[in-house]
Design an enzyme around this catalytic site. Structure first.
Site, short mmCIF file in Angstrom:
data_model
loop_
_atom_site.label_atom_id
_atom_site.label_comp_id
_atom_site.label_asym_id
_atom_site.label_seq_id
_atom_site.Cartn_x
_atom_site.Cartn_y
_atom_site.Cartn_z
N LYS A 19 -1.84 -5.20 -18.95
CA LYS A 19 -0.78 -3.88 -18.72
C LYS A 19 0.71 -4.46 -19.03
O LYS A 19 1.27 -3.80 -19.79
CB LYS A 19 -1.10 -3.17 -17.53
CG LYS A 19 -2.47 -2.77 -17.28
CD LYS A 19 -2.39 -1.77 -16.08
CE LYS A 19 -2.25 -2.34 -14.84
NZ LYS A 19 -3.21 -3.29 -14.54
N ARG A 71 2.26 -15.70 -7.94
CA ARG A 71 2.43 -14.45 -7.08
C ARG A 71 1.35 -14.63 -5.78
O ARG A 71 0.32 -14.94 -6.07
CB ARG A 71 2.12 -13.04 -7.61
CG ARG A 71 3.29 -12.34 -8.47
CD ARG A 71 2.89 -11.62 -9.33
NE ARG A 71 1.96 -10.44 -8.97
CZ ARG A 71 1.68 -9.41 -9.46
NH1 ARG A 71 2.25 -9.12 -10.76
NH2 ARG A 71 0.83 -8.43 -8.97
N ARG A 81 -2.15 -17.09 -13.90
CA ARG A 81 -1.03 -16.29 -14.22
C ARG A 81 0.13 -16.96 -13.47
O ARG A 81 0.23 -17.06 -12.33
CB ARG A 81 -1.17 -14.83 -13.89
CG ARG A 81 0.03 -13.97 -14.25
CD ARG A 81 -0.13 -12.43 -14.33
NE ARG A 81 -0.53 -11.85 -13.01
CZ ARG A 81 -0.89 -10.22 -12.77
NH1 ARG A 81 -0.65 -9.77 -13.91
NH2 ARG A 81 -0.95 -9.86 -11.79
N ARG A 125 -8.07 -7.03 -4.89
CA ARG A 125 -7.45 -5.90 -5.86
C ARG A 125 -8.41 -5.54 -6.69
O ARG A 125 -8.34 -4.24 -7.28
CB ARG A 125 -6.28 -6.75 -6.39
CG ARG A 125 -5.33 -7.08 -5.47
CD ARG A 125 -4.30 -8.08 -6.00
NE ARG A 125 -3.42 -7.56 -7.22
CZ ARG A 125 -3.24 -8.31 -8.02
NH1 ARG A 125 -3.30 -9.82 -8.21
NH2 ARG A 125 -2.32 -7.96 -9.30
N ARG A 176 -2.21 4.74 -9.32
CA ARG A 176 -3.33 3.95 -9.21
C ARG A 176 -4.34 4.47 -8.25
O ARG A 176 -5.41 4.12 -8.00
CB ARG A 176 -2.63 2.60 -8.50
CG ARG A 176 -2.61 1.47 -9.22
CD ARG A 176 -2.14 0.42 -8.35
NE ARG A 176 -2.38 -0.80 -8.51
CZ ARG A 176 -1.59 -1.78 -9.21
NH1 ARG A 176 -0.43 -1.20 -9.43
NH2 ARG A 176 -1.72 -3.06 -9.40
P1 AMP Z 1 1.02 -4.89 -9.74
O1 AMP Z 1 2.19 -5.78 -10.17
O2 AMP Z 1 0.99 -3.82 -10.83
O3 AMP Z 1 -0.37 -5.85 -10.05
O4 AMP Z 1 1.04 -4.68 -8.50
C1 AMP Z 1 1.23 -5.48 -7.35
C2 AMP Z 1 1.28 -4.96 -6.08
O5 AMP Z 1 2.11 -3.86 -5.76
C3 AMP Z 1 -0.25 -4.26 -5.77
O6 AMP Z 1 -1.21 -4.85 -5.61
C4 AMP Z 1 0.23 -2.78 -4.87
O7 AMP Z 1 0.46 -3.89 -3.60
C5 AMP Z 1 1.63 -2.68 -5.10
N1 AMP Z 1 1.59 -1.76 -6.05
C6 AMP Z 1 2.09 -1.54 -7.56
N2 AMP Z 1 1.68 -0.32 -7.95
C7 AMP Z 1 1.20 0.44 -6.95
C8 AMP Z 1 0.85 1.82 -6.88
N3 AMP Z 1 0.57 2.63 -8.04
N4 AMP Z 1 0.34 2.14 -5.86
C9 AMP Z 1 0.15 1.29 -4.88
N5 AMP Z 1 0.76 0.09 -4.45
C10 AMP Z 1 1.15 -0.34 -5.80
#
Ligand code: AMP
Length: 204
Positions: A13, A152, A122, A163, A88
């Site tokens: 994404k 990360r 990653r 996740r 999400r």
């Molecule tokens: P990502 O970089 O999209 O994988 O997001 C990393 C982390 O940010 C996730 O595991 C959540 O802890 C938080 N996060 C990102 N987007 C959301 C969302 N829409 N709702 C809740 N938590 C989010």
């Protein structure tokens, strides 16, 4: 055009949102990046966000919705945007629907095994958030800005499992919610092929 990129962690994404943003001249909005930026500040909100993110848990809807509302109202979104990592949950999607209309939802499909393999290799740039795979880089510097790359916390094995479980429970119901607006794409193909497939299906 207001577009959402949907798919499990590791489906590409972030990478595709960046490429589409360049091709379509629309801003990419990543809640993961926005929240990580806030989490870097030593504020109570930052500490709270960090405690969820580092464990691979979802940040509470109320916080994320406020962050996204502020971002979408900025001028650069007047012709549209590409949302990545939001919504999400069904609650987030319902709130988003009250703020703005969504035209298309690109669903990037990959297997669980592929997702785990991609996430564990990653690496991300500390400064510009560019994403790399250990399989394609030499050294530990960002090819775009020269800053250090890091793994990360939530790309470590324990958090990855959590996740992906959360994706199935909280995010997959959005596929039904968006119904005919969903555009399915095979996310396991090489990056350029996935991008072309998306552009073709969006008619862009
Ligand atoms: P990502 O970089 O999209 O994988 O997001 C990393 C982390 O940010 C996730 O595991 C959540 O802890 C938080 N996060 C990102 N987007 C959301 C969302 N829409 N709702 C809740 N938590 C989010």
């Amino acid at each position: 055009m207001n577009i959402i990129l949907l798919g499990p962690q590791g489906s590409g994404k972030g990478t595709q949102a960046t490429l589409l943003s360049g091709k379509m001249q629309l801003p990419k909005i990543s809640t993961g990046d926005l929240l990580r930026e806030i989490a870097q500040g030593k504020t109570p909100l930052g500490e709270k966000i960090k405690s969820y993110q580092s464990k691979g848990l979802l940040v509470p809807d109320g916080i994320v919705i406020e962050v996204i509302k502020g971002r979408i109202q900025r001028k650069d979104c007047k012709n549209g945007f590409i949302l990545e990592g939001f919504p999400r949950t069904l609650m987030q999607a319902e709130h988003l629907g009250k703020i703005t209309a969504i035209d298309k939802v690109v669903l990037l499909k990959i297997s669980d095994a592929e997702a785990v393999s991609r996430l564990s290799t990653r690496r991300q740039c500390k400064k510009c958030n560019a994403i790399y795979s250990l399989n394609n880089i030499e050294g530990n510097k960002c090819a775009k800005c020269g800053s250090d790359l890091y793994q990360r916390e939530d790309d470590k094995p324990g958090a990855i499992k959590k996740r992906l479980q959360l994706y199935k429970k909280e995010t997959e119901p959005l596929i039904k919610y968006y119904g005919k607006r969903i555009v399915e794409i095979d996310g396991s193909k090489p990056v350029e092929n996935v991008l072309n497939d998306i552009l073709k299906k969006l008619g862009a």
